[in-house]
Design a protein around this motif. Structure first.
Motif, short mmCIF file in Angstrom:
data_model
loop_
_atom_site.label_atom_id
_atom_site.label_comp_id
_atom_site.label_asym_id
_atom_site.label_seq_id
_atom_site.Cartn_x
_atom_site.Cartn_y
_atom_site.Cartn_z
N LEU A 132 0.82 -1.20 0.00
CA LEU A 132 0.00 0.00 0.00
C LEU A 132 0.86 1.26 0.00
CD1 LEU A 132 -2.71 -1.12 2.59
CD2 LEU A 132 -2.97 -0.98 0.11
N TRP A 133 1.96 1.23 0.76
CA TRP A 133 2.83 2.41 0.83
C TRP A 133 3.52 2.65 -0.51
CZ3 TRP A 133 2.98 6.38 3.91
CH2 TRP A 133 4.09 7.24 3.87
N ALA A 134 3.85 1.58 -1.19
CA ALA A 134 4.48 1.72 -2.51
C ALA A 134 3.55 2.38 -3.51
CB ALA A 134 4.91 0.35 -3.02
N MET A 135 2.24 2.28 -3.25
CA MET A 135 1.24 2.89 -4.13
C MET A 135 0.56 4.07 -3.45
SD MET A 135 1.38 0.90 -6.77
CE MET A 135 -0.13 1.26 -7.66
N LYS A 136 1.28 4.77 -2.58
CA LYS A 136 0.65 5.76 -1.70
C LYS A 136 -0.04 6.89 -2.45
CE LYS A 136 5.22 7.73 -0.67
NZ LYS A 136 5.98 6.63 -1.33
N ARG A 137 0.51 7.34 -3.57
CA ARG A 137 -0.13 8.44 -4.31
C ARG A 137 -1.46 7.97 -4.90
NH1 ARG A 137 -0.37 10.10 -9.52
NH2 ARG A 137 -0.69 12.34 -9.87
N ILE A 138 -1.45 6.82 -5.53
CA ILE A 138 -2.68 6.27 -6.10
C ILE A 138 -3.65 5.89 -4.99
CG2 ILE A 138 -3.58 4.19 -7.24
CD1 ILE A 138 -1.41 4.51 -9.31
N TRP A 139 -3.13 5.34 -3.91
CA TRP A 139 -3.97 5.00 -2.76
C TRP A 139 -4.70 6.24 -2.25
CZ3 TRP A 139 -3.32 7.01 2.20
CH2 TRP A 139 -4.08 6.41 3.22
N LEU A 140 -3.97 7.35 -2.12
CA LEU A 140 -4.55 8.58 -1.60
C LEU A 140 -5.61 9.14 -2.55
CD1 LEU A 140 -4.38 10.58 0.77
CD2 LEU A 140 -2.70 11.88 -0.56
N LEU A 141 -5.27 9.26 -3.82
CA LEU A 141 -6.23 9.77 -4.80
C LEU A 141 -7.42 8.83 -4.95
CD1 LEU A 141 -3.91 11.12 -7.65
CD2 LEU A 141 -5.41 12.46 -6.17
N GLY A 142 -7.13 7.54 -4.88
CA GLY A 142 -8.19 6.55 -5.02
C GLY A 142 -9.23 6.65 -3.94
N VAL A 143 -8.81 7.03 -2.75
CA VAL A 143 -9.73 7.15 -1.61
C VAL A 143 -10.39 8.53 -1.57
CG1 VAL A 143 -9.89 7.22 0.91
CG2 VAL A 143 -8.53 5.44 -0.21
N ILE A 144 -9.61 9.59 -1.75
CA ILE A 144 -10.10 10.95 -1.53
C ILE A 144 -11.19 11.34 -2.53
CG2 ILE A 144 -9.49 13.39 -1.71
CD1 ILE A 144 -6.92 12.79 -0.28
N VAL A 145 -10.96 11.08 -3.81
CA VAL A 145 -11.90 11.57 -4.84
C VAL A 145 -13.28 10.96 -4.71
CG1 VAL A 145 -12.35 11.69 -7.32
CG2 VAL A 145 -10.06 12.23 -6.45
N PRO A 146 -13.44 9.63 -4.68
CA PRO A 146 -14.80 9.10 -4.51
C PRO A 146 -15.42 9.42 -3.15
CG PRO A 146 -13.19 7.32 -4.45
CD PRO A 146 -12.46 8.55 -4.88
N THR A 147 -14.57 9.58 -2.12
CA THR A 147 -15.10 9.93 -0.80
C THR A 147 -15.71 11.33 -0.82
OG1 THR A 147 -13.51 8.51 0.35
CG2 THR A 147 -14.52 10.28 1.63
N LEU A 148 -15.00 12.29 -1.39
CA LEU A 148 -15.54 13.65 -1.49
C LEU A 148 -16.82 13.68 -2.33
CD1 LEU A 148 -12.27 15.74 -2.01
CD2 LEU A 148 -13.68 15.64 0.04
N TYR A 149 -16.80 12.93 -3.42
CA TYR A 149 -17.98 12.89 -4.29
C TYR A 149 -19.18 12.31 -3.56
CZ TYR A 149 -21.04 11.68 -8.16
OH TYR A 149 -22.14 11.55 -8.98
N LEU A 150 -18.99 11.22 -2.84
CA LEU A 150 -20.09 10.58 -2.14
C LEU A 150 -20.53 11.39 -0.92
CD1 LEU A 150 -18.99 6.86 -2.50
CD2 LEU A 150 -20.93 7.97 -3.61
N TRP A 151 -19.63 12.16 -0.34
CA TRP A 151 -20.04 13.09 0.73
C TRP A 151 -21.07 14.08 0.20
CZ3 TRP A 151 -14.84 14.80 3.48
CH2 TRP A 151 -14.40 13.74 4.31
N VAL A 152 -20.78 14.65 -0.96
CA VAL A 152 -21.69 15.63 -1.57
C VAL A 152 -23.02 14.96 -1.92
CG1 VAL A 152 -22.06 17.15 -3.55
CG2 VAL A 152 -19.81 17.07 -2.45
N ALA A 153 -22.95 13.78 -2.55
CA ALA A 153 -24.17 13.07 -2.94
C ALA A 153 -25.01 12.70 -1.71
CB ALA A 153 -23.80 11.82 -3.73
N ASP A 154 -24.34 12.26 -0.65
CA ASP A 154 -25.04 11.88 0.58
C ASP A 154 -25.72 13.10 1.21
OD1 ASP A 154 -25.92 10.38 2.71
OD2 ASP A 154 -24.02 10.42 3.77
#
Length: 257
Positions: A163-185
């Motif tokens: 996971l740490w080796a993919m930390k940039r993708i891990w971070l973007l992968g989590v943040i973007v859909p989370t922000l989007y679903l916060w707004v939708a919710d």
């Protein structure tokens, strides 16, 4: 707005766009596991979330608006079961999109301290969650933590380096859909599609969204992103040994011929 209309407006369009942008999700990543990744993570989400969410509705921690759903199975709306499948697919397709634009190889690092601290942190969150179950106003948050963080802790225990080796993708992968679903919710709650109990929540809000709902989408997207990354990239020793053995056999045959 009905719950199904919510899906038509907020969930199906980004899924269709991401699917259109990539014909084969996770192509050239994870070998044979690429084809199994999305169906497997969606099925696991459905199985793991169903009893937990039924309990939430049974306890009236959250509920749905009258006339806003097609029907229910148990205590939970049919559209909610559909959401159990759609959210992992949405988040998973976003991860696949990010991975398709990554060219450099994965380089694992030695992270001995992080390998210890992250599982301990996960265990602490789990303990905190169970302690919160004692009080009404922390019940929803406690149920979220007690339900999600044991799996997060296990993921961190097994695959911190990956996971740490993919930390940039891990971070973007989590943040973007989370922000989007916060707004939708937030929009869904404002429109009365579903509602959250005041009795079983802390009252803290993030831009009008109950902190419990914000936490839910954060931890579920973490579960999906980490689960997919580990499923696709985590090395499986016995399978690697078999593959190496096959390669040596093929090499020997080539030399013989």
């Amino acid at each position: 707005m009905s719950y199904f209309t919510f899906h038509l407006i907020f969930i199906f369009p980004p899924i269709l766009v991401l699917a259109w942008l990539q014909r084969r999700p996770f192509a050239d990543i994870g070998g044979y596991r690429a084809k199994l990744a999305l169906p497997l993570i969606a099925l696991m989400a459905l199985i793991y979330t169903t009893p937990w969410d039924n309990y939430l509705v049974f306890r009236e921690i959250w509920g749905y608006g009258i006339g806003r759903v097609v029907g229910t199975i148990g205590y939970v709306p049919i559209e909610e079961y559909l959401f159990f499948l759609l959210q992992p697919i949405l988040t998973g397709l976003w991860l696949s999109f990010l991975l398709s634009r990554k060219s450099e190889p994965v380089q694992k690092e030695s992270l001995s301290s992080l390998k210890v601290l992250l599982p301990i942190f996960g265990a602490a969150l789990t303990t905190t969650g169970f302690l919160m179950l004692q009080w009404d106003n922390t019940l929803y948050l406690g149920l979220i933590l007690a339900w999600a963080t044991p799996i997060l802790a296990l993921q961190w225990l097994l695959g911190t380096s990956t996971l740490w080796a993919m930390k940039r993708i891990w971070l973007l992968g989590v943040i973007v859909p989370t922000l989007y679903l916060w707004v939708a919710d937030r929009i869904a709650i404002a429109n009365g599609i579903w509602h959250i109990s005041d009795k079983y929540t802390t009252g803290f809000q993030l831009f009008g969204l109950p902190i419990e709902e914000a936490t839910f989408f954060l931890v579920t997207n973490l579960l999906v992103i980490q689960g997919l990354l580990l499923f696709l990239l985590l090395e499986i020793p016995h399978m690697e040994a078999e593959e190496n053995g096959l390669s040596r056999t093929q090499a020997g045959q080539s030399e013989t011929t």
